[in-house]
Scaffold this active site. Structure first.
Site, PDB file in Angstrom:
ATOM      1  N   SER A  68       0.712  -1.269   0.141  1.00 16.76           N
ATOM      2  CA  SER A  68       0.020   0.021   0.113  1.00 16.76           C
ATOM      3  C   SER A  68       0.777   1.283   0.114  1.00 16.76           C
ATOM      4  CB  SER A  68      -0.800  -0.119   1.213  1.00 16.76           C
ATOM      5  OG  SER A  68      -0.146   0.358   2.366  1.00 16.76           O
TER       6      SER A  68
ATOM      7  N   MET B  38       5.953   3.716  -2.751  1.00 14.11           N
ATOM      8  CA  MET B  38       6.585   2.821  -3.590  1.00 14.11           C
ATOM      9  C   MET B  38       6.114   1.473  -3.971  1.00 14.11           C
ATOM     10  SD  MET B  38       9.010   4.287  -5.253  1.00 14.11           S
ATOM     11  CE  MET B  38       9.718   2.786  -5.854  1.00 14.11           C
TER      12      MET B  38
ATOM     13  N   ARG C 180       1.780  -5.353   6.062  1.00 12.43           N
ATOM     14  CA  ARG C 180       1.943  -5.818   7.463  1.00 12.43           C
ATOM     15  C   ARG C 180       0.664  -6.222   8.086  1.00 12.43           C
ATOM     16  NH1 ARG C 180      -0.149  -1.315   9.745  1.00 12.43           N
ATOM     17  NH2 ARG C 180       0.244   0.675   8.637  1.00 12.43           N
TER      18      ARG C 180
ATOM     19  N   GLY D 296      20.368   2.901  -2.714  1.00 10.70           N
ATOM     20  CA  GLY D 296      19.919   4.181  -2.026  1.00 10.70           C
ATOM     21  C   GLY D 296      18.905   4.814  -2.930  1.00 10.70           C
TER      22      GLY D 296
ATOM     23  N   HIS E  46      13.041  16.148  -0.099  1.00  9.58           N
ATOM     24  CA  HIS E  46      11.991  15.243  -0.318  1.00  9.58           C
ATOM     25  C   HIS E  46      10.509  15.488   0.374  1.00  9.58           C
ATOM     26  CE1 HIS E  46      15.573  12.471  -1.036  1.00  9.58           C
ATOM     27  NE2 HIS E  46      14.476  11.924  -1.527  1.00  9.58           N
ATOM     28  N   HIS E  47       9.625  14.942   0.089  1.00 13.34           N
ATOM     29  CA  HIS E  47       7.958  15.237   0.513  1.00 13.34           C
ATOM     30  C   HIS E  47       8.180  15.039   2.071  1.00 13.34           C
ATOM     31  CE1 HIS E  47       7.977  10.872   1.593  1.00 13.34           C
ATOM     32  NE2 HIS E  47       8.717  10.761   0.538  1.00 13.34           N
TER      33      HIS E  47
ATOM     34  N   LYS F  31       8.583  11.793   4.510  1.00 14.11           N
ATOM     35  CA  LYS F  31       9.892  10.793   4.654  1.00 14.11           C
ATOM     36  C   LYS F  31      10.428  11.169   5.957  1.00 14.11           C
ATOM     37  CE  LYS F  31      14.224  10.250   2.461  1.00 14.11           C
ATOM     38  NZ  LYS F  31      14.012   8.727   2.328  1.00 14.11           N
TER      39      LYS F  31
ATOM     40  N   GLY G  38      18.702   8.239   1.706  1.00 15.17           N
ATOM     41  CA  GLY G  38      19.674   7.095   1.317  1.00 15.17           C
ATOM     42  C   GLY G  38      20.528   7.629   0.198  1.00 15.17           C
TER      43      GLY G  38
HETATM   44  P1  NAD Z   1       5.450   4.260   2.603  1.00 13.31           P
HETATM   45  O1  NAD Z   1       5.343   4.729   3.962  1.00 13.31           O
HETATM   46  O2  NAD Z   1       4.617   4.926   1.791  1.00 13.31           O
HETATM   47  O3  NAD Z   1       5.667   2.920   2.550  1.00 13.31           O
HETATM   48  C1  NAD Z   1       6.022   1.758   3.360  1.00 13.31           C
HETATM   49  C2  NAD Z   1       5.120   0.605   3.306  1.00 13.31           C
HETATM   50  O4  NAD Z   1       5.729  -0.425   4.062  1.00 13.31           O
HETATM   51  C3  NAD Z   1       3.849   1.005   3.943  1.00 13.31           C
HETATM   52  O5  NAD Z   1       2.938   0.477   3.178  1.00 13.31           O
HETATM   53  C4  NAD Z   1       3.805   0.024   5.239  1.00 13.31           C
HETATM   54  O6  NAD Z   1       2.753  -0.653   5.773  1.00 13.31           O
HETATM   55  C5  NAD Z   1       4.833  -1.266   4.568  1.00 13.31           C
HETATM   56  N1  NAD Z   1       5.570  -1.930   5.620  1.00 13.31           N
HETATM   57  C6  NAD Z   1       6.128  -1.463   6.884  1.00 13.31           C
HETATM   58  N2  NAD Z   1       6.415  -2.481   7.617  1.00 13.31           N
HETATM   59  C7  NAD Z   1       5.938  -3.854   6.707  1.00 13.31           C
HETATM   60  C8  NAD Z   1       5.766  -5.046   7.310  1.00 13.31           C
HETATM   61  N3  NAD Z   1       6.614  -5.628   8.400  1.00 13.31           N
HETATM   62  N4  NAD Z   1       5.496  -5.940   6.006  1.00 13.31           N
HETATM   63  C9  NAD Z   1       4.973  -5.557   5.111  1.00 13.31           C
HETATM   64  N5  NAD Z   1       4.954  -4.234   4.879  1.00 13.31           N
HETATM   65  C10 NAD Z   1       5.407  -3.367   5.753  1.00 13.31           C
HETATM   66  O7  NAD Z   1       7.309   4.751   2.240  1.00 13.31           O
HETATM   67  P2  NAD Z   1       7.746   4.871   0.816  1.00 13.31           P
HETATM   68  O8  NAD Z   1       7.628   6.432   0.270  1.00 13.31           O
HETATM   69  O9  NAD Z   1       6.882   3.980  -0.348  1.00 13.31           O
HETATM   70  O10 NAD Z   1       9.229   4.547   1.083  1.00 13.31           O
HETATM   71  C11 NAD Z   1       9.503   3.416   1.418  1.00 13.31           C
HETATM   72  C12 NAD Z   1      10.899   3.025   1.737  1.00 13.31           C
HETATM   73  O11 NAD Z   1      11.598   3.078   0.399  1.00 13.31           O
HETATM   74  C13 NAD Z   1      11.635   4.284   2.591  1.00 13.31           C
HETATM   75  O12 NAD Z   1      12.824   3.693   3.289  1.00 13.31           O
HETATM   76  C14 NAD Z   1      12.129   5.244   1.419  1.00 13.31           C
HETATM   77  O13 NAD Z   1      13.283   6.023   1.817  1.00 13.31           O
HETATM   78  C15 NAD Z   1      12.852   4.144   0.259  1.00 13.31           C
HETATM   79  N6  NAD Z   1      12.650   4.825  -1.109  1.00 13.31           N
HETATM   80  C16 NAD Z   1      13.844   4.224  -1.781  1.00 13.31           C
HETATM   81  C17 NAD Z   1      13.964   4.422  -2.805  1.00 13.31           C
HETATM   82  C18 NAD Z   1      15.194   3.981  -3.788  1.00 13.31           C
HETATM   83  O14 NAD Z   1      15.426   4.178  -5.031  1.00 13.31           O
HETATM   84  N7  NAD Z   1      16.022   3.302  -2.997  1.00 13.31           N
HETATM   85  C19 NAD Z   1      13.229   5.291  -3.676  1.00 13.31           C
HETATM   86  C20 NAD Z   1      12.038   5.959  -3.095  1.00 13.31           C
HETATM   87  C21 NAD Z   1      11.921   5.501  -1.666  1.00 13.31           C
END
Ligand code: NAD
Length: 269
Positions: free
Chosen positions: A13, A16, A38, A126, A158-159, A162, A168
């Site tokens: 959900s 990303m 989760r 990252g 960033h938004h 975050k 990263g």
């Molecule tokens: P977000 O908060 O919108 O989404 C995180 C999701 O993970 C949520 O839906 C949450 O319920 C889920 N989650 C948490 N614990 C869980 C578990 N135990 N089991 C299953 N699902 C679980 O965050 P986002 O903006 O999508 O970013 C997620 C991560 O990705 C962050 O660490 C962000 O910095 C990183 N990110 C990395 C890149 C990259 O290119 N490396 C790009 C964008 C975001």
């Protein structure tokens, strides 16, 4: 169609997670075989196609990662550090390539991923965009060419949702600058300036984090000297650049030996 590598997306959900699922569903090189959220999340038990605003596609959100990973050749994981560490062990058991975009991992978390990578292919970055990985190689080259008369500053935006800072990606760029200079980032990193900080220390690599609105991700690496500045900039305006890179990494990882890889390996930069 059935020979295509099966992909599971965790954090279904999330910002990303939704983008990753859409990218896999649109791809003709992979098929989405499961999505994980989760336990207790309202999406669990519902059809992903309907949740994403379309018609049912039979992919039901589960809170059982082991069951989902057992069907997968790769797991795309952009969630949270504790979840990612737990998923690493399960992905290794299932012999699935673990593509990790999660940021904010501690040294302890990284040690656990390193242990998991003895038995599994992990691709962790990252930032999964082509542009930022090019920027990383350029940053290292420029840092190697310039001396400490050029102050290096990494500025990221960033938004407002975050949770970690610096990003990263900012740390990746800082590591690249430090590698170019032949120093250890931990020894020269200057983070969170506030108050009477004193003059800037020569050789430091500074970090500044901006948070606001819906900014997807912007990074500048500035080399500032007396009389001139060089600024390398990357602007991401669509999260699809990360999800396309993550899927590319998942496909690339299929025939690799266990170990830890990054996007520079995937892109052959
Ligand atoms: P977000 O908060 O919108 O989404 C995180 C999701 O993970 C949520 O839906 C949450 O319920 C889920 N989650 C948490 N614990 C869980 C578990 N135990 N089991 C299953 N699902 C679980 O965050 P986002 O903006 O999508 O970013 C997620 C991560 O990705 C962050 O660490 C962000 O910095 C990183 N990110 C990395 C890149 C990259 O290119 N490396 C790009 C964008 C975001």
């Amino acid at each position: 169609m059935s020979d295509l590598p099966g992909i599971v997306v965790t954090g279904a959900s999330g910002r990303m997670g939704q983008m990753l699922s859409k990218t896999v569903l649109e791809s003709d090189r992979a098929k989405l075989v499961g999505v994980v959220e989760r336990a207790g999340h309202p999406w669990v038990g519902q059809d992903l196609g309907e949740l994403l605003g379309g018609t049912a596609n039979g992919v039901v959100v589960t809170d059982d990662p082991l069951e989902a990973f057992a069907k997968a050749q790769a797991v795309l994981d952009f969630t949270a550090p504790a979840a990612t560490v737990a998923f690493a062990e399960l992905a290794a058991q299932a012999r699935a390539v673990h593509v990790i975009g999660t940021t904010g991992l501690s040294d302890d978390d990284l040690a656990k991923l390193e242990a998991a990578s003895h038995h599994a292919v992990i691709v962790r970055a990252g930032n999964f965009s082509l542009g930022v990985n090019l920027l990383t190689t350029l940053t290292q080259k420029i840092a190697a060419a310039l001396d400490e008369d050029y102050d290096i500053e990494v500025i990221e935006a960033h938004h407002n949702q975050k949770v970690d800072a610096p990003s990263g990606t900012a740390l990746m760029l800082g590591e690249a600058a430090a590698a170019g200079r032949g120093v250890n980032l931990d020894d020269v990193s200057d983070r969170g300036r506030d108050g009477i900080t004193g003059a800037r220390k020569k050789g430091d690599i500074g970090f500044t984090a901006i948070r606001g609105g819906d900014i997807v991700g912007e990074h500048d690496v500035m080399f500032a000297a007396a009389g001139e500045r060089i600024i390398l900039r990357h602007v991401a305006s669509d999260r699809a650049v990360f999800s396309r890179g993550a899927l590319k990494a998942a496909l690339w990882g299929q025939d690799k030996k266990p170990g830890q890889y990054d996007m520079v390996d995937v892109l052959g930069l």
